[in-house]
Design an enzyme around this catalytic site. Structure first.
Site, PDB file in Angstrom:
ATOM      1  N   SER A 102       0.980  -1.259   0.050  1.00 26.77           N
ATOM      2  CA  SER A 102      -0.072   0.020   0.108  1.00 26.77           C
ATOM      3  C   SER A 102       0.916   1.186  -0.022  1.00 26.77           C
ATOM      4  CB  SER A 102      -1.078  -0.146   1.203  1.00 26.77           C
ATOM      5  OG  SER A 102      -1.860   0.830   1.260  1.00 26.77           O
ATOM      6  N   ASP A 275      -2.748   6.022  -3.301  1.00 28.78           N
ATOM      7  CA  ASP A 275      -1.664   5.445  -2.683  1.00 28.78           C
ATOM      8  C   ASP A 275      -1.064   4.336  -3.668  1.00 28.78           C
ATOM      9  OD1 ASP A 275      -3.841   4.033  -2.319  1.00 28.78           O
ATOM     10  OD2 ASP A 275      -3.110   3.112  -0.484  1.00 28.78           O
ATOM     11  N   ASP A 277      -1.227   1.201  -3.957  1.00 30.18           N
ATOM     12  CA  ASP A 277      -2.154   0.198  -4.502  1.00 30.18           C
ATOM     13  C   ASP A 277      -3.462   0.735  -4.823  1.00 30.18           C
ATOM     14  OD1 ASP A 277      -3.134   0.510  -1.831  1.00 30.18           O
ATOM     15  OD2 ASP A 277      -3.566  -1.406  -1.678  1.00 30.18           O
ATOM     16  N   ASP A 279      -6.322   1.825  -3.214  1.00 37.19           N
ATOM     17  CA  ASP A 279      -7.524   1.419  -2.685  1.00 37.19           C
ATOM     18  C   ASP A 279      -8.110   2.705  -1.937  1.00 37.19           C
ATOM     19  OD1 ASP A 279      -5.526   1.618  -0.384  1.00 37.19           O
ATOM     20  OD2 ASP A 279      -6.084  -0.197   0.334  1.00 37.19           O
TER      21      ASP A 279
END
Length: 483
Positions: A102, A275, A277, A279
């Protein structure tokens, strides 16, 4: 036995236990085995990764282990975490596996596993995988030693490069198979992009709109600009040149200053930062002002309430959301339900209550009627739709939400005695809350990882809340302080 899976999967430094190649293979083998036991057949697993230099070998090791247990596996390559969650549901697969840490720096990585419905893997299966790992590695010691010894010969992946061009049986790999895998990975990414563009964003036109997008040199680097351009926006992309080591480095949702400046320079209507990833997403309005997860929830809640889509007139957020959000929602007779920090807990409360919108101040927003996984690009589409439908700029849509001053104070303690069992602390905490009244808030908790008492106070006056925080901190030092 130390837990390897936290609230956001298994994380650590790439190349070290439990993210050394040998242990990752064990995890893949264990997941496939446990799924097969439950299903009564071989499992199907889809995987994806962000742009960290360690991502490819960790993914390969995991899928190699899964194949050894008979699983059918495929990779979408570099794709967002929610993209894998979508594919697990749409294919369908029995599990979606994401290799990402992340917002962490490139040296770290992680393994996050989704069930087909988009929820994170259940705790019971995580414990079984942990048990399999510890049983096979002598409590982690064997894997760490083996990885240390093999690093010089194997490179950073811990995978013997002399075997890179042979399959598990020792035969040479058919290059045409690798080409087919690459084509299949690209097709999976296109399928996710089509879902966003044709279903989530159905009927939305961004013609005439300029958007600056910061992709954090991460998983959204190709997907997010492509989606926005497809919808008709003029796209200015930054943080879209990943090199394996620059993910989240001075860019993305952790570093908003450059995006705020760029939005103003470009005369854009919106800035969005993801960010690593993707999400989560944070936004910037046309005036260059930050619009965080709380403000985003406010805008989206108003739109959904106006359309009769805000089930029960409830919004779910965490204990860290600003009291300004709670007061703004209350002005529209919308109840704010608070959970512990973590999207896992937000999702649990959404499902328990049937609420239709929830999220975190960090920009992790969940629309459970659309997806059980937070998706920064879905949030972006829904916010842009709110702007288009209202015919108003984002700074106008955030009106009515006032962020209250906040102070955070840490006090080192010698032991974590429940605060309510320490009469002097309990009395001081009640006094602080009484003095704050309905337009202020105290959150008193212990750190989960350090011997610290954390005091968070919000209120109308910065001077007042700082004074109250110090008064409470003094009581905690006197009664529980480490000295």
């Amino acid at each position: 036995m130390k837990k390897l899976f936290g609230t956001d999967g298994m994380r650590g430094e790439a190349g070290r236990f439990p993210l050394d190649a040998a242990t990752v293979r064990i995890a893949g083998r264990s997941l496939a085995k446990r799924l097969a036991e439950r299903l009564g057949r071989a499992a199907r697993i889809v995987a994806g990764r962000d742009t960290r230099e360690s991502g490819e070998w960790i993914e390969s090791a995991f899928l190699e282990g899964a194949r050894a247990s008979g699983a059918r596996v495929e990779s979408a390559g570099v794709i967002t975490t929610p993209g894998v969650a979508y594919l697990a549901r749409a294919l369908p697969a029995d599990a979606g596996v994401v290799i990402s840490a992340s917002h962490n720096p490139f040296q770290d990585n992680g393994i996050k596993i989704f069930a087909p419905d988009g929820r994170k893997l259940d705790d019971a299966t995580e414990r079984l995988i942990e048990a399999d790992i510890y049983a096979a590695t002598d409590g982690g010691a064997h894997a760490s030693e083996e990885n240390s010894e093999s690093k010089a010969a194997s490179g950073p992946s811990g995978v013997d490069k002399s075997k890179a061009e042979v399959d598990e049986g020792g035969a040479e790999v058919d290059e045409s198979g690798a080409e087919e895998d690459a084509l299949r990975s690209a097709a999976l990414r296109v399928r996710y992009l089509d879902y966003l563009g044709e279903e989530v964003a159905a009927g939305l036109s961004l013609n005439g709109m300029s958007v600056v997008v910061d992709c954090a040199n991460g998983a959204a680097s190709e997907l997010a600009p492509a989606l926005l351009a497809r919808l008709g926006a003029r796209v200015v992309a930054t943080g879209d040149a990943p090199d394996g080591r620059n993910i989240n480095r001075g860019c993305g949702s952790l570093y908003m200053d450059d995006l705020q400046r760029r939005v103003v320079e470009e005369g854009a209507q919106l800035g969005v930062a993801y960010d690593g990833d993707a999400d989560r997403s944070l936004f910037v309005d046309a005036r260059g002002r930050l619009v965080d997860g709380d403000a985003t929830l406010w805008v989206l809640a108003k739109r959904m309430q106006g359309r009769g889509e805000l089930a029960g007139d409830r919004v779910v957020a965490t204990v860290m959301s600003n009291i300004g959000l709670e007061l703004a929602l209350r002005s529209r007779r919308v109840e704010l339900l608070r959970t512990d920090v973590g999207d896992k807990y937000v999702l649990e409360e959404l499902l328990r209550t049937g609420a239709a919108l929830g999220g975190e101040q960090s920009g992790h927003i969940i629309f459970p009627r659309t997806s059980l996984a937070g998706d920064g690009m879905i949030t972006t589409v829904n916010l842009l739709r709110a702007m288009r439908e209202a015919g108003r700029a984002l700074d106008e849509l955030t009106e009515g939400f006032e962020r209250y001053p906040q102070v955070l104070t840490n006090v080192r303690v010698r032991e974590k005695v429940p605060f309510e069992e320490v009469a002097e602390v309990a009395r001081a905490a009640r006094d602080v809350q009484a003095r704050l009244g309905e337009r202020g808030r105290l959150l008193l908790r212990y750190s989960g990882t350090e011997p610290l008492a954390r005091i968070m106070i919000e209120g109308q006056s910065q001077e007042e809340i700082e004074r109250l925080a110090e008064e409470l901190a003094a009581v905690i030092r006197r009664t529980l302080g480490a000295g």
